[in-house]
Design a protein around this motif. Structure first.
Motif, PDB file in Angstrom:
ATOM      1  N   ALA A   1       0.852  -1.607  -0.393  1.00 28.56           N
ATOM      2  CA  ALA A   1      -0.232  -0.209   0.071  1.00 28.56           C
ATOM      3  C   ALA A   1       0.388   1.141  -0.133  1.00 28.56           C
ATOM      4  CB  ALA A   1      -1.188   0.013   0.993  1.00 28.56           C
ATOM      5  N   ASP A   2       2.126   0.902   0.758  1.00 35.92           N
ATOM      6  CA  ASP A   2       2.908   2.220   0.414  1.00 35.92           C
ATOM      7  C   ASP A   2       3.639   2.265  -0.083  1.00 35.92           C
ATOM      8  OD1 ASP A   2       4.386   0.310   1.626  1.00 35.92           O
ATOM      9  OD2 ASP A   2       5.058   1.057   3.749  1.00 35.92           O
TER      10      ASP A   2
ATOM     11  N   ASP B   1      -1.191 -16.422  -7.109  1.00 39.62           N
ATOM     12  CA  ASP B   1      -0.466 -14.574  -6.875  1.00 39.62           C
ATOM     13  C   ASP B   1      -1.079 -14.325  -6.051  1.00 39.62           C
ATOM     14  OD1 ASP B   1      -0.936 -12.068  -7.996  1.00 39.62           O
ATOM     15  OD2 ASP B   1      -3.039 -12.055  -8.417  1.00 39.62           O
ATOM     16  N   VAL B   2      -0.702 -13.261  -5.061  1.00 40.55           N
ATOM     17  CA  VAL B   2      -0.588 -12.782  -3.940  1.00 40.55           C
ATOM     18  C   VAL B   2      -0.807 -11.337  -3.821  1.00 40.55           C
ATOM     19  CG1 VAL B   2       1.835 -13.859  -3.794  1.00 40.55           C
ATOM     20  CG2 VAL B   2       2.209 -11.283  -4.838  1.00 40.55           C
ATOM     21  N   ALA B   3      -0.730 -10.690  -2.632  1.00 41.04           N
ATOM     22  CA  ALA B   3      -1.579  -9.298  -2.046  1.00 41.04           C
ATOM     23  C   ALA B   3      -1.318  -9.274  -1.187  1.00 41.04           C
ATOM     24  CB  ALA B   3      -3.126  -9.733  -2.304  1.00 41.04           C
ATOM     25  N   PHE B   4      -0.788  -8.209  -0.689  1.00 39.16           N
ATOM     26  CA  PHE B   4      -0.433  -7.736   1.137  1.00 39.16           C
ATOM     27  C   PHE B   4      -1.543  -7.291   1.683  1.00 39.16           C
ATOM     28  CE2 PHE B   4       3.296  -6.147  -1.458  1.00 39.16           C
ATOM     29  CZ  PHE B   4       4.256  -6.870  -0.732  1.00 39.16           C
TER      30      PHE B   4
ATOM     31  N   SER C   1      -2.186  -6.513   5.773  1.00 33.88           N
ATOM     32  CA  SER C   1      -2.476  -5.571   6.604  1.00 33.88           C
ATOM     33  C   SER C   1      -1.035  -4.648   7.175  1.00 33.88           C
ATOM     34  CB  SER C   1      -2.906  -5.862   8.165  1.00 33.88           C
ATOM     35  OG  SER C   1      -2.355  -6.758   8.535  1.00 33.88           O
ATOM     36  N   ALA C   2       0.318  -5.610   6.455  1.00 34.51           N
ATOM     37  CA  ALA C   2       1.723  -4.505   6.970  1.00 34.51           C
ATOM     38  C   ALA C   2       2.149  -5.504   5.916  1.00 34.51           C
ATOM     39  CB  ALA C   2       1.922  -5.641   8.136  1.00 34.51           C
ATOM     40  N   PRO C   3       3.762  -4.786   5.845  1.00 35.42           N
ATOM     41  CA  PRO C   3       4.450  -5.311   4.341  1.00 35.42           C
ATOM     42  C   PRO C   3       4.570  -6.868   4.893  1.00 35.42           C
ATOM     43  CG  PRO C   3       4.769  -3.288   4.478  1.00 35.42           C
ATOM     44  CD  PRO C   3       4.057  -3.289   5.817  1.00 35.42           C
ATOM     45  N   ASN C   4       5.251  -7.184   5.774  1.00 34.18           N
ATOM     46  CA  ASN C   4       5.536  -8.798   5.904  1.00 34.18           C
ATOM     47  C   ASN C   4       4.449  -9.735   5.358  1.00 34.18           C
ATOM     48  OD1 ASN C   4       4.670  -7.692   8.444  1.00 34.18           O
ATOM     49  ND2 ASN C   4       6.160  -8.024   9.514  1.00 34.18           N
TER      50      ASN C   4
ATOM     51  N   LEU D   1      -5.846 -12.509  -7.369  1.00 38.96           N
ATOM     52  CA  LEU D   1      -5.418 -11.904  -6.031  1.00 38.96           C
ATOM     53  C   LEU D   1      -5.583 -10.904  -5.276  1.00 38.96           C
ATOM     54  CD1 LEU D   1      -6.939 -13.477  -2.956  1.00 38.96           C
ATOM     55  CD2 LEU D   1      -4.162 -13.704  -2.601  1.00 38.96           C
ATOM     56  N   GLN D   2      -6.525  -9.623  -5.002  1.00 34.41           N
ATOM     57  CA  GLN D   2      -6.305  -8.812  -4.995  1.00 34.41           C
ATOM     58  C   GLN D   2      -6.682  -7.997  -3.396  1.00 34.41           C
ATOM     59  OE1 GLN D   2      -7.114  -5.934  -8.113  1.00 34.41           O
ATOM     60  NE2 GLN D   2      -6.490  -6.285  -9.430  1.00 34.41           N
ATOM     61  N   SER D   3      -6.210  -7.365  -2.932  1.00 35.78           N
ATOM     62  CA  SER D   3      -6.654  -6.553  -1.349  1.00 35.78           C
ATOM     63  C   SER D   3      -6.832  -5.781  -1.376  1.00 35.78           C
ATOM     64  CB  SER D   3      -5.238  -6.826  -0.748  1.00 35.78           C
ATOM     65  OG  SER D   3      -4.015  -6.322  -1.198  1.00 35.78           O
ATOM     66  N   ALA D   4      -7.924  -4.728  -0.240  1.00 37.73           N
ATOM     67  CA  ALA D   4      -7.833  -3.201  -0.410  1.00 37.73           C
ATOM     68  C   ALA D   4      -8.090  -3.069   1.013  1.00 37.73           C
ATOM     69  CB  ALA D   4      -9.331  -3.063  -1.235  1.00 37.73           C
ATOM     70  N   HIS D   5      -7.487  -1.541   1.027  1.00 37.19           N
ATOM     71  CA  HIS D   5      -7.424  -1.556   2.950  1.00 37.19           C
ATOM     72  C   HIS D   5      -8.730  -0.567   3.596  1.00 37.19           C
ATOM     73  CE1 HIS D   5      -3.647  -3.595   2.915  1.00 37.19           C
ATOM     74  NE2 HIS D   5      -3.189  -3.109   1.865  1.00 37.19           N
ATOM     75  N   ARG D   6      -9.405  -0.463   4.335  1.00 38.00           N
ATOM     76  CA  ARG D   6      -9.949  -0.545   5.060  1.00 38.00           C
ATOM     77  C   ARG D   6      -9.558   0.687   6.015  1.00 38.00           C
ATOM     78  NH1 ARG D   6     -15.019   1.272   1.927  1.00 38.00           N
ATOM     79  NH2 ARG D   6     -15.447   2.074   4.604  1.00 38.00           N
ATOM     80  N   SER D   7      -8.675   0.263   6.537  1.00 34.34           N
ATOM     81  CA  SER D   7      -7.910   0.450   7.648  1.00 34.34           C
ATOM     82  C   SER D   7      -6.764   0.180   7.720  1.00 34.34           C
ATOM     83  CB  SER D   7      -8.679   1.154   8.921  1.00 34.34           C
ATOM     84  OG  SER D   7      -8.253   0.034   9.649  1.00 34.34           O
ATOM     85  N   GLU D   8      -5.915   0.988   9.349  1.00 34.11           N
ATOM     86  CA  GLU D   8      -3.978  -0.107   8.991  1.00 34.11           C
ATOM     87  C   GLU D   8      -4.422  -0.892   9.487  1.00 34.11           C
ATOM     88  OE1 GLU D   8      -2.181   2.724  11.638  1.00 34.11           O
ATOM     89  OE2 GLU D   8      -2.470   4.067  10.610  1.00 34.11           O
TER      90      GLU D   8
END
Length: 405
Positions: A133-134, A173-176, A178-181, A227-234
């Protein structure tokens, strides 16, 4: 009349008796043959078990005409054989010596004005990748059963640092998370079924890598293609998993299935979800694109899913699509040779339809020439990059070309 009828009856009785006798004889022969065969089975087994001795032939004395003198010394039987070439050495040799066609592709990519760097290390086709995300990390999924997370602190560094994780199944496929790790991975099982999991990567040490949760058979026996991810909060967000058929599924970052949606097509080419997790859509076998809205409460907890818009205008099936970063626009590329930019910031609650802002005709859409996953990247709404996010494979070595927007 009575004597003649009695004679005919006796004749018929004699024929019937002779026929029955012949039938009994045939049955007896078949029964005897079966008994002989059954008795011969153990005898044949015993005969095969007994080692057969070959007759010794008389030794032939060597004559002067049979003796040949070799100029090369014979190799001693006790001399150890030279070790063969391992598969790893063959792959390394192939990657260091690409063919002319592969060299031409690599040379063309590295001389592009937007080219920045090439990531190396995988030994098979790279089928999926995702940016954090960053924007500080890039994760890749390869058919060599390895996922890697590259640190993009210095995008032009020759040796870019990375973490890798070896898997027992093939990642698709991969997706992040809530954190980069934290990496969500959809993998292909033995019978092509999809398996979803969340992996925690603290370092390259296997002892510091573990799976937080796993959803086996996440698409009920069907394979997953994206596979995709979306962030609503941290700490919260959603995962969109796209199957090869016509199904889309939403999962939370904790591995709970939130919804299952029918994309209403024969099969899916790909799917996309907006960065805020509000909208998602799929590119299917049809020319229309159906956009669904994910509804949340004030605490960003999932509530429901509903279809809110239809994108109509393409004349053939839509192959790939993407949302703008602010989720107010969308871009689609179709098999009819056109790509369109749509305004989806409309009052769909009042049945207002999305409008086409921009349309471009191309004889060959770049995204259609992708050998693997076909995707659209949105650089800005005025600059569209029609390219695939996965890598091109040059022999045994795959390279990920990172280009600036």
């Amino acid at each position: 009349m009575t004597s003649s009828s009695d004679a005919s009856d006796s004749l018929i009785h004699a024929e019937t008796q002779s026929t029955s006798q012949a039938t009994l004889i045939l049955l007896g022969l078949f029964f005897a043959a079966g008994v002989v065969y059954l008795v011969s089975l153990p005898i044949r087994a015993l005969w095969k078990a007994v080692p057969q001795r070959k007759p010794k032939l008389p030794k032939k004395e060597a004559s002067s005409s049979d003796i040949t003198i070799s100029s090369q010394p014979s190799q001693k039987a006790s001399e150890p054989q030279k070790p063969g070439v391992s598969m790893k050495q063959l792959m390394k040799k192939t990657s260091q010596n690409p063919t002319k066609a592969q060299s031409a592709v690599i040379d063309k990519a590295t001389h592009h004005p937007l080219y920045l760097n090439t990531l190396k290390g995988h030994t098979d086709n790279v089928g999926g990748l995702a940016f954090s995300a960053d924007g500080s990390a890039l994760a890749t999924a390869c058919e060599d059963r390895v996922i890697r997370v590259f640190r993009l602190t210095d995008i032009r560094a020759k040796n870019m640092g990375f973490m890798k994780h070896n898997m027992t199944t093939t990642p698709v496929d991969v997706a992040f998370g809530s954190a980069p790790n934290l990496l969500a991975v959809t993998a292909r099982g033995i019978v092509q079924e999809a398996n979803l999991s969340m992996v925690h990567l603290a370092s390259n040490k296997a002892s510091e890598q573990h799976t937080l949760w796993q959803v086996p058979n996440s698409h009920d026996g069907r394979p997953a293609i994206l596979l995709q991810s979306a962030h609503r909060s941290e700490t919260s967000g959603v995962l969109l998993s796209c199957s090869a058929k016509n199904e889309l599924r939403l999962f939370s970052f904790a591995g709970k299935q939130l919804a299952s949606v029918d994309a209403a097509g024969l099969h899916n080419h790909m799917a996309a979800i907006s960065l805020d997790g509000r909208f998602f859509a799929a590119a299917t076998f049809t020319s229309d694109v159906k956009i669904h809205e994910v509804r949340y409460d004030k605490q960003n907890a999932y509530q429901s899913v509903a279809k809110v818009m239809d994108l109509k205008g393409h004349k053939s099936q839509v192959l790939c699509l993407a949302f703008a970063p602010d989720a107010t626009k969308m871009v689609t590329a179709s098999k009819d040779g056109t790509w369109r930019v749509w305004n989806i910031n409309v009052r769909y609650h009042q049945q207002e339809d999305p409008k086409t802002l921009l349309q471009h005709q191309q004889e060959v859409i770049v995204a259609l020439r992708c050998m693997h996953m076909q995707r659209l990247l949105w650089a800005s709404w005025l600059l569209l990059k029609l390219a695939c996010t996965c890598c091109g494979c040059d022999g045994m070595q795959c390279t990920c070309s990172i280009q600036s927007a």
